[in-house]
Design a protein around this motif. Structure first.
Motif, short mmCIF file in Angstrom:
data_model
loop_
_atom_site.label_atom_id
_atom_site.label_comp_id
_atom_site.label_asym_id
_atom_site.label_seq_id
_atom_site.Cartn_x
_atom_site.Cartn_y
_atom_site.Cartn_z
N ALA A 127 15.70 20.53 -0.88
CA ALA A 127 16.04 22.01 -0.64
C ALA A 127 14.90 22.58 -0.90
O ALA A 127 14.57 22.83 -2.37
N VAL A 128 14.19 23.15 -0.26
CA VAL A 128 12.68 23.79 -0.68
C VAL A 128 12.83 24.93 -1.71
O VAL A 128 12.19 24.66 -2.49
N ARG A 129 13.77 25.72 -1.80
CA ARG A 129 13.86 26.70 -2.52
C ARG A 129 13.98 26.38 -4.09
O ARG A 129 13.37 26.83 -4.94
N GLU A 175 1.14 25.98 0.88
CA GLU A 175 0.65 25.35 2.05
C GLU A 175 2.03 25.49 3.00
O GLU A 175 1.68 24.79 4.16
N SER A 176 3.13 25.79 2.51
CA SER A 176 4.26 25.64 3.59
C SER A 176 4.42 24.24 3.88
O SER A 176 4.32 24.02 5.04
N THR A 177 4.17 23.47 3.13
CA THR A 177 4.11 21.80 3.62
C THR A 177 5.17 21.09 2.44
O THR A 177 5.08 21.11 1.43
N VAL A 178 5.86 20.20 3.39
CA VAL A 178 6.63 18.99 2.45
C VAL A 178 5.97 17.71 2.90
O VAL A 178 5.39 17.45 4.02
N TYR A 179 6.00 17.18 1.69
CA TYR A 179 5.15 15.82 1.78
C TYR A 179 6.20 14.67 1.45
O TYR A 179 7.33 14.76 0.76
N LEU A 180 6.15 13.41 2.12
CA LEU A 180 6.50 12.10 1.96
C LEU A 180 5.78 11.25 1.43
O LEU A 180 5.03 10.59 2.17
N GLN A 181 5.66 10.90 -0.06
CA GLN A 181 4.94 9.84 -0.66
C GLN A 181 5.56 8.56 -0.50
O GLN A 181 6.73 8.35 -1.10
N MET A 182 5.03 7.52 0.09
CA MET A 182 5.72 6.38 0.20
C MET A 182 4.73 5.21 -0.39
O MET A 182 3.57 5.23 -0.22
N GLY A 241 0.63 -1.23 -0.07
CA GLY A 241 0.05 0.11 -0.01
C GLY A 241 1.01 1.22 -0.09
O GLY A 241 1.89 1.26 -0.18
N SER A 242 0.18 2.53 0.13
CA SER A 242 0.71 3.68 0.21
C SER A 242 0.41 4.61 1.36
O SER A 242 -0.81 4.32 1.69
N LEU A 243 1.13 5.58 1.63
CA LEU A 243 0.88 6.37 2.54
C LEU A 243 1.27 7.92 2.04
O LEU A 243 2.66 7.66 1.31
N ARG A 244 1.01 8.94 2.54
CA ARG A 244 1.47 10.26 2.42
C ARG A 244 1.62 10.87 3.68
O ARG A 244 0.77 11.22 4.43
N LEU A 245 2.89 11.21 4.12
CA LEU A 245 3.03 12.06 5.19
C LEU A 245 3.43 13.58 5.10
O LEU A 245 3.79 13.70 4.08
N SER A 246 2.62 14.33 5.97
CA SER A 246 3.00 15.72 5.83
C SER A 246 3.60 16.48 6.98
O SER A 246 3.88 15.81 8.05
N CYS A 247 4.42 17.50 6.72
CA CYS A 247 5.44 18.25 7.49
C CYS A 247 5.07 19.71 7.23
O CYS A 247 5.38 20.03 6.41
N ALA A 248 4.34 20.31 8.28
CA ALA A 248 4.01 21.75 8.15
C ALA A 248 5.10 22.40 8.50
O ALA A 248 5.56 22.12 9.81
N VAL A 249 5.42 23.35 7.72
CA VAL A 249 6.73 24.15 8.00
C VAL A 249 6.46 25.77 8.30
O VAL A 249 5.41 26.14 7.62
N ASP A 257 11.14 28.80 2.46
CA ASP A 257 12.13 28.96 1.32
C ASP A 257 13.51 28.76 1.87
O ASP A 257 14.47 28.25 1.05
N ASP A 258 13.72 28.92 3.11
CA ASP A 258 15.08 29.00 3.74
C ASP A 258 15.54 27.35 3.97
O ASP A 258 16.58 27.29 4.36
N PHE A 259 14.73 26.68 4.07
CA PHE A 259 14.86 25.30 4.83
C PHE A 259 15.29 24.35 3.80
O PHE A 259 14.88 24.10 2.46
N VAL A 260 16.23 23.35 4.30
CA VAL A 260 16.30 21.94 3.71
C VAL A 260 15.56 21.03 4.72
O VAL A 260 15.78 21.25 6.05
N ILE A 261 14.57 20.44 4.16
CA ILE A 261 13.72 19.41 5.04
C ILE A 261 14.08 18.00 4.65
O ILE A 261 14.32 17.39 3.62
N GLY A 262 14.28 17.40 5.78
CA GLY A 262 14.65 15.90 5.72
C GLY A 262 13.69 15.05 6.25
O GLY A 262 12.88 15.41 7.24
N TRP A 263 13.70 13.69 5.84
CA TRP A 263 12.83 12.71 6.33
C TRP A 263 13.39 11.80 6.90
O TRP A 263 14.53 11.19 6.46
N PHE A 264 13.14 11.03 8.06
CA PHE A 264 13.95 10.20 8.94
C PHE A 264 12.85 8.95 9.31
O PHE A 264 11.71 9.31 9.25
N ARG A 265 13.33 8.11 9.83
CA ARG A 265 12.52 7.00 10.46
C ARG A 265 13.24 6.23 11.46
O ARG A 265 14.64 6.01 11.45
#
Length: 125
Positions: free
Chosen positions: A50-52, A74-81, A14-22, A28-36
């Motif tokens: 690199a958001v920019r 929405e100033s949001t980064v997603y992780l689609q899995m 299956g699939s899931l999408r995680l959201s990270c509101a920034v 635009d200043d950020f690098v967003i990383g995903w970890f587990r």
């Protein structure tokens, strides 16, 4: 402050999408990383963006299955899995650091200064 959402229980394949509101003022200043992190294991870097520039980098363990994207309005980064496996079961975190010019992207946890609260992803077989 990063706010996460989207974790859930899903069947293998299956699939899931995680959201990270920034914070919008610095999106635009950020690098967003995903970890587990799975119980008894070290925190694993999955990828970063690199958001920019919307430029993303992925760990070999998830390349081709996971995708990081952004939604600027929405100033949001997603992780689609996709194609999830039982071994993907873990607590997932997003994290941020301010982008530094000419510094290579990295998803080493030590690089990141701000962390989300974590969200549980459980993949059943």
């Amino acid at each position: 402050q990063l706010v996460q959402s989207g974790g859930n229980l899903v069947q293998a394949g299956g699939s899931l999408r995680l959201s990270c509101a920034v914070p919008a003022s610095r999106f635009d200043d950020f690098v967003i990383g995903w970890f587990r992190q799975a119980p008894g294991k070290e925190r694993e870097g999955l990828g970063c963006i690199a958001v920019r520039y919307a430029y993303a980098l992925y760990a070999d363990s998830v390349k081709g299955r996971f995708t990081i994207s952004k939604h600027s309005a929405e100033s949001t980064v997603y992780l689609q899995m996709n194609s999830l496996r039982p071994e993907d079961t873990a607590t997932y975190y997003c994290a941020a650091h301010v982008e530094v010019a000419d510094r290579p992207l990295s998803f080493s946890p030590s690089r990141y200064d701000y962390w989300g609260q974590g969200t549980q992803v459980t993949v059943s077989s």
